[in-house]
Design a protein around this motif. Structure first.
Motif, PDB file in Angstrom:
ATOM      1  N   VAL A  29     -75.936 -49.078 -12.692  1.00  0.00           N
ATOM      2  CA  VAL A  29     -77.308 -48.888 -12.282  1.00  0.00           C
ATOM      3  C   VAL A  29     -77.565 -50.256 -11.611  1.00  0.00           C
ATOM      4  N   GLN A  30     -77.723 -50.220 -10.241  1.00  0.00           N
ATOM      5  CA  GLN A  30     -78.283 -51.554  -9.492  1.00  0.00           C
ATOM      6  C   GLN A  30     -79.723 -51.344  -8.986  1.00  0.00           C
ATOM      7  N   SER A  31     -80.373 -52.206  -8.829  1.00  0.00           N
ATOM      8  CA  SER A  31     -81.665 -52.363  -8.271  1.00  0.00           C
ATOM      9  C   SER A  31     -81.409 -53.000  -6.698  1.00  0.00           C
ATOM     10  N   ILE A  32     -81.794 -52.242  -5.877  1.00  0.00           N
ATOM     11  CA  ILE A  32     -81.973 -52.655  -4.492  1.00  0.00           C
ATOM     12  C   ILE A  32     -83.419 -53.124  -4.102  1.00  0.00           C
ATOM     13  N   HIS A  33     -83.390 -54.520  -3.942  1.00  0.00           N
ATOM     14  CA  HIS A  33     -84.996 -55.168  -3.686  1.00  0.00           C
ATOM     15  C   HIS A  33     -85.590 -54.356  -2.407  1.00  0.00           C
ATOM     16  N   GLY A  34     -86.879 -53.784  -2.878  1.00  0.00           N
ATOM     17  CA  GLY A  34     -87.456 -53.292  -1.733  1.00  0.00           C
ATOM     18  C   GLY A  34     -87.085 -51.866  -1.505  1.00  0.00           C
ATOM     19  N   ARG A  35     -85.898 -51.382  -1.965  1.00  0.00           N
ATOM     20  CA  ARG A  35     -85.717 -49.887  -1.625  1.00  0.00           C
ATOM     21  C   ARG A  35     -85.531 -49.076  -2.571  1.00  0.00           C
ATOM     22  N   GLY A  36     -85.158 -49.348  -3.623  1.00  0.00           N
ATOM     23  CA  GLY A  36     -85.013 -48.339  -4.858  1.00  0.00           C
ATOM     24  C   GLY A  36     -83.644 -49.026  -6.011  1.00  0.00           C
ATOM     25  N   TYR A  37     -83.083 -47.868  -6.097  1.00  0.00           N
ATOM     26  CA  TYR A  37     -82.072 -48.034  -7.143  1.00  0.00           C
ATOM     27  C   TYR A  37     -80.695 -47.186  -6.608  1.00  0.00           C
TER      28      TYR A  37
END
Length: 230
Positions: free
Chosen positions: A211-219
């Motif tokens: 599970v990765q966090s994509i800054h300003g966009r979501g997961y």
């Protein structure tokens, strides 16, 4: 079931959403084709209930377009058209069943049950396997690298949604609408909190983090094979 209802009659749409909700279904309600397409793009539905006559693009137009887009989700058409040729045309365009207005809610429930039963008898199952992680929604079993993992119902819904869209960045709003429902009185913080709990179970004990966090966009859920990992 997670149902997308498309009905421009406000009174009827409200009653259908209320009645189906009382039966335990999660129902998103759109009153125009444009709203329906926006809901449709979030994905994850088990059934579409489409009113034939809508302002602008018709329910039949939606049915045809979604089938052409390889969406095989069950479609129940609501229509005041009772001519045989109209019904035949709807089935040809991809509808699985139809219900003629006015109708009794008991019949609507029966049609939905029949469509769900048909899906089960056809051998349909909700099972996913990505990057050593497997999920079977029928048995609610989650396994990663041979290790069984217990998830709550909310965590299961979230994981299933992410596994349906591997590698795709899912916004917090999109996750909230699918997992909690568009009318849920919760904030986006609920998404972050549930992601944190999910990570603790399926990621923290393992070297590779899915599970990765994509800054300003979501997961997003990483597909190791797609990203070139072994």
């Amino acid at each position: 079931m997670h149902i997308l209802l498309v009905e421009d009659d406000a009174k009827l749409g409200f009653m259908i959403q209320y009645k189906l909700g009382s039966e335990g279904h999660q129902v998103d309600w759109a009153q125009t084709a444009e709203e329906a397409e926006a809901f449709h793009d979030t994905g994850g539905y088990d059934l579409y209930i489409l009113d034939w006559m809508l302002p602008g693009k018709s329910g039949l137009d939606l049915c045809k377009a979604w089938r052409e887009g390889q969406d095989n989700t069950a479609i129940l058409m609501l229509t005041a058209r009772d001519a045989i040729q109209d019904r035949v045309n709807g089935l040809i365009q991809g509808a699985d069943d139809y219900l003629i207005k006015p109708f009794a809610f008991e019949e609507l429930f029966a049609r939905i049950f029949a469509l769900d039963r048909r899906k089960q008898l056809s051998g349909y199952h909700e099972a996913y396997s990505i990057s050593g992680l497997t999920l079977n929604l029928r048995t609610q079993e989650v396994v990663r690298d041979g290790e069984s993992i217990y998830l709550t119902k909310r965590e299961l819904d979230l994981l299933a949604y992410m596994m349906r869209h591997p590698g795709e960045v899912l916004s917090r709003e999109r996750i909230l609408n699918y997992v909690w429902g568009s009318g849920a009185e919760v904030t986006l913080n609920a998404v972050d909190a549930t992601i944190k709990l999910l990570r603790r179970k399926i990621d923290e004990p393992f070297d590779f983090k899915l599970v990765q966090s994509i800054h300003g966009r979501g997961y997003r859920l990483v597909d190791m094979g797609a990203d070139g990992h072994d």
